[in-house]
Design a protein around this motif. Structure first.
Motif, PDB file in Angstrom:
ATOM      1  N   VAL A  48       0.700  -1.136  -0.218  1.00  0.00           N
ATOM      2  CA  VAL A  48      -0.005  -0.140   0.065  1.00  0.00           C
ATOM      3  C   VAL A  48       0.841   1.142  -0.148  1.00  0.00           C
ATOM      4  O   VAL A  48       0.701   2.165  -0.701  1.00  0.00           O
ATOM      5  CB  VAL A  48      -1.028   0.062   1.224  1.00  0.00           C
ATOM      6  N   LYS A  49       1.885   1.316   0.761  1.00  0.00           N
ATOM      7  CA  LYS A  49       2.873   2.655   0.950  1.00  0.00           C
ATOM      8  C   LYS A  49       3.531   2.361  -0.579  1.00  0.00           C
ATOM      9  O   LYS A  49       3.811   3.637  -0.928  1.00  0.00           O
ATOM     10  CB  LYS A  49       3.693   2.240   2.134  1.00  0.00           C
ATOM     11  N   ARG A  50       4.295   1.497  -0.862  1.00  0.00           N
ATOM     12  CA  ARG A  50       5.275   1.474  -1.820  1.00  0.00           C
ATOM     13  C   ARG A  50       4.262   1.786  -3.350  1.00  0.00           C
ATOM     14  O   ARG A  50       5.028   2.569  -4.331  1.00  0.00           O
ATOM     15  CB  ARG A  50       6.074   0.327  -2.091  1.00  0.00           C
ATOM     16  N   TRP A  51       3.379   1.490  -3.417  1.00  0.00           N
ATOM     17  CA  TRP A  51       2.754   1.359  -4.540  1.00  0.00           C
ATOM     18  C   TRP A  51       1.768   2.560  -4.839  1.00  0.00           C
ATOM     19  O   TRP A  51       1.141   2.892  -5.651  1.00  0.00           O
ATOM     20  CB  TRP A  51       1.895   0.034  -5.009  1.00  0.00           C
ATOM     21  N   GLY A  52       1.331   3.273  -3.922  1.00  0.00           N
ATOM     22  CA  GLY A  52       0.388   4.250  -3.835  1.00  0.00           C
ATOM     23  C   GLY A  52      -1.033   3.716  -4.107  1.00  0.00           C
ATOM     24  O   GLY A  52      -1.829   4.241  -4.862  1.00  0.00           O
ATOM     25  N   VAL A  53      -1.226   2.519  -3.426  1.00  0.00           N
ATOM     26  CA  VAL A  53      -2.575   2.051  -3.408  1.00  0.00           C
ATOM     27  C   VAL A  53      -3.815   2.756  -3.311  1.00  0.00           C
ATOM     28  O   VAL A  53      -4.980   2.918  -3.977  1.00  0.00           O
ATOM     29  CB  VAL A  53      -2.757   0.737  -2.968  1.00  0.00           C
ATOM     30  N   LYS A  54      -3.579   3.790  -1.974  1.00  0.00           N
ATOM     31  CA  LYS A  54      -4.644   4.772  -1.845  1.00  0.00           C
ATOM     32  C   LYS A  54      -4.881   5.648  -2.922  1.00  0.00           C
ATOM     33  O   LYS A  54      -6.283   5.850  -2.882  1.00  0.00           O
ATOM     34  CB  LYS A  54      -4.246   5.382  -0.480  1.00  0.00           C
ATOM     35  N   ASP A  55      -4.139   6.027  -3.614  1.00  0.00           N
ATOM     36  CA  ASP A  55      -4.390   7.124  -4.643  1.00  0.00           C
ATOM     37  C   ASP A  55      -4.924   6.312  -5.770  1.00  0.00           C
ATOM     38  O   ASP A  55      -5.873   6.944  -6.402  1.00  0.00           O
ATOM     39  CB  ASP A  55      -2.916   7.606  -5.066  1.00  0.00           C
ATOM     40  N   THR A  56      -4.432   5.040  -5.912  1.00  0.00           N
ATOM     41  CA  THR A  56      -5.127   4.339  -7.043  1.00  0.00           C
ATOM     42  C   THR A  56      -6.766   3.983  -6.703  1.00  0.00           C
ATOM     43  O   THR A  56      -7.690   4.345  -7.595  1.00  0.00           O
ATOM     44  CB  THR A  56      -4.711   2.860  -7.349  1.00  0.00           C
ATOM     45  N   LEU A  57      -7.179   3.801  -5.452  1.00  0.00           N
ATOM     46  CA  LEU A  57      -8.518   3.248  -5.010  1.00  0.00           C
ATOM     47  C   LEU A  57      -9.279   4.476  -4.502  1.00  0.00           C
ATOM     48  O   LEU A  57     -10.460   4.349  -3.865  1.00  0.00           O
ATOM     49  CB  LEU A  57      -8.348   2.037  -4.095  1.00  0.00           C
ATOM     50  N   LYS A  58      -8.684   5.665  -4.556  1.00  0.00           N
ATOM     51  CA  LYS A  58      -9.352   6.798  -4.123  1.00  0.00           C
ATOM     52  C   LYS A  58      -9.068   7.951  -5.429  1.00  0.00           C
ATOM     53  O   LYS A  58      -8.656   9.112  -5.061  1.00  0.00           O
ATOM     54  CB  LYS A  58      -8.908   7.391  -2.575  1.00  0.00           C
ATOM     55  N   PRO A  59      -9.788   7.708  -6.298  1.00  0.00           N
ATOM     56  CA  PRO A  59      -9.697   8.350  -7.334  1.00  0.00           C
ATOM     57  C   PRO A  59     -10.109   9.885  -7.318  1.00  0.00           C
ATOM     58  O   PRO A  59     -11.084  10.139  -6.627  1.00  0.00           O
ATOM     59  CB  PRO A  59     -10.396   7.938  -8.830  1.00  0.00           C
ATOM     60  N   ASP A  60      -9.238  10.695  -7.965  1.00  0.00           N
ATOM     61  CA  ASP A  60      -9.650  12.131  -8.027  1.00  0.00           C
ATOM     62  C   ASP A  60     -10.886  12.690  -9.088  1.00  0.00           C
ATOM     63  O   ASP A  60     -11.231  11.883  -9.630  1.00  0.00           O
ATOM     64  CB  ASP A  60      -8.429  13.037  -8.372  1.00  0.00           C
ATOM     65  N   LYS A  61     -11.288  13.980  -9.037  1.00  0.00           N
ATOM     66  CA  LYS A  61     -12.249  14.251  -9.948  1.00  0.00           C
ATOM     67  C   LYS A  61     -11.921  14.006 -11.212  1.00  0.00           C
ATOM     68  O   LYS A  61     -13.006  13.706 -12.130  1.00  0.00           O
ATOM     69  CB  LYS A  61     -12.479  15.979  -9.579  1.00  0.00           C
ATOM     70  N   GLU A  62     -10.691  14.160 -11.606  1.00  0.00           N
ATOM     71  CA  GLU A  62     -10.280  13.835 -13.294  1.00  0.00           C
ATOM     72  C   GLU A  62     -10.709  12.482 -13.481  1.00  0.00           C
ATOM     73  O   GLU A  62     -11.269  12.278 -14.570  1.00  0.00           O
ATOM     74  CB  GLU A  62      -8.926  14.358 -13.109  1.00  0.00           C
ATOM     75  N   LEU A 136     -10.721   3.584 -12.311  1.00  0.00           N
ATOM     76  CA  LEU A 136     -11.919   3.592 -13.190  1.00  0.00           C
ATOM     77  C   LEU A 136     -13.005   3.172 -12.410  1.00  0.00           C
ATOM     78  O   LEU A 136     -14.129   3.771 -12.725  1.00  0.00           O
ATOM     79  CB  LEU A 136     -11.480   3.630 -14.486  1.00  0.00           C
ATOM     80  N   ALA A 137     -12.739   1.863 -12.249  1.00  0.00           N
ATOM     81  CA  ALA A 137     -13.862   1.006 -11.542  1.00  0.00           C
ATOM     82  C   ALA A 137     -14.355   1.637 -10.211  1.00  0.00           C
ATOM     83  O   ALA A 137     -15.622   1.591 -10.162  1.00  0.00           O
ATOM     84  CB  ALA A 137     -13.172  -0.357 -11.305  1.00  0.00           C
ATOM     85  N   THR A 138     -13.389   2.077  -9.352  1.00  0.00           N
ATOM     86  CA  THR A 138     -13.658   2.643  -8.241  1.00  0.00           C
ATOM     87  C   THR A 138     -14.349   3.916  -8.427  1.00  0.00           C
ATOM     88  O   THR A 138     -15.328   4.567  -7.904  1.00  0.00           O
ATOM     89  CB  THR A 138     -12.503   2.887  -7.390  1.00  0.00           C
TER      90      THR A 138
END
Length: 329
Positions: A48-62, A136-138
């Motif tokens: 989770v820390k190394r891959w930035g999983v949180k950023d992947t699974l909490k997508p921004d407005k874009e 995108l699914a998230t």
């Protein structure tokens, strides 16, 4: 003592499922003995820390806007997921499957640091493509997780086998109508709704950015992986067989044939077919070859060719003796 030597056999399971082996594992972070659950929790936290999983699974407005645009017009869950799957597979250049690129050229490409990079550049590795699909699914409101499973060609992974070398990032799990479904648009030639054969029927860790769960990826059905073989033949009085053959490979078979051929020239692809035919019928002459859907991810890999086999049947007096099963004999 008394450990028998490995005896290899046709179609045997992976060697590590047959031979005796032992692995030592020591963690400087926690030298005390711990449970498999403790180990996978630490492992998942590191990913989770190394891959930035949180950023992947909490997508921004874009990313949310992109997902809405890609899935526009689709309302049913499977239709929405199919649209973003098609986008990731066909609109994002997968550099791992570009036959025109050398390994040195791939190494020179600046790595994507986020799913936004993959979306904006419209290119990335197989892993980048899968992470973009998860994002995108998230963004569409589905629960998605990164699936880490075993490789059945090497070992039959079980969660109780707590060592990171036994698993890898294999696919993306999306919960649809209460059931996990698995997708890997980063595997260029694997059809929608399936994984590569060695990624199915294995235990799996589904990582979110807060926790993980364990489950199993089910195998696809036999009906999804078939070879449809048609031959229209004429047998002459001297025993020569002539005819036209069409073979369609679906599912896992299609994926394997495409992986074997997509990097090859047209001439090499034809030679591969001739070698394949001659392995069964050594005297066969193959001509008028058509090889279809080599790079199409969804359509079946297809061979069409004409064949001539002298002395396919043996003449004895007024009779011809032959094996009617051309494809199997």
């Amino acid at each position: 003592e008394n450990v028998p030597a490995l005896k290899k056999e046709p179609q045997m399971p992976p060697e590590d499922e047959v031979r005796s082996w032992l692995i030592f594992y020591y963690s400087s972070d926690d030298p005390k003995r711990s449970t498999a659950s403790d180990f996978w929790a630490r492992f998942g936290g590191g990913i989770v820390k190394r891959w930035g999983v949180k950023d992947t699974l909490k997508p921004d407005k874009e990313m949310k806007a992109a997902a809405a645009s890609i899935a526009a017009g689709a309302t049913a869950p499977d239709d929405q997921i199919a649209k973003i799957f098609d986008f990731c597979k066909n609109k994002i250049k997968n550099i791992d499957f570009d036959p025109q690129m050398t390994d040195d050229q791939r190494d020179e490409i600046k790595p994507n640091k986020s799913t936004s990079d993959t979306y904006e550049r419209l290119q990335g590795t197989s892993g980048d493509v899968n992470e973009l699909f998860a994002s995108l699914a998230t963004a569409l409101g589905y629960e998605a997780r990164l699936a880490f499973g075993g490789d059945r060609s090497e070992k039959f992974f079980k969660v109780s086998q707590a060592h990171e070398s036994f698993i890898h990032f294999s696919s993306v799990a999306v919960k649809i109508n209460g059931r996990w479904k698995y997708y890997s648009p980063g595997d260029k030639f694997v059809p929608y709704g399936m994984l590569a054969w060695n990624e199915e029927a294995t235990a799996v860790l589904l990582l979110g950015y807060k926790d993980y769960i364990t489950t199993e990826i089910p195998p696809s059905t036999p009906e999804e992986t078939v070879a449809k073989r048609t031959g229209r033949f004429t047998l002459s009085e001297d025993g020569t067989l002539t005819g036209t053959v069409k073979i369609e490979y679906h599912g896992h078979l299609s994926n394997e044939y495409k992986l074997d051929n997509y990097k090859e020239s047209a001439n090499r692809q034809e030679e591969n077919l001739k070698d394949h035919v001659k392995a069964n019928v050594s005297t066969a002459t193959v001509s008028d070859i058509s090889i279809q859907n080599v790079s199409d991810p969804e359509k079946p890999f297809t061979y069409i060719y004409k064949v001539t086999v002298p002395n396919y049947a043996q003449k004895t007096g007024k009779r011809l003796f032959l094996k009617p099963g051309y494809f199997e004999s």
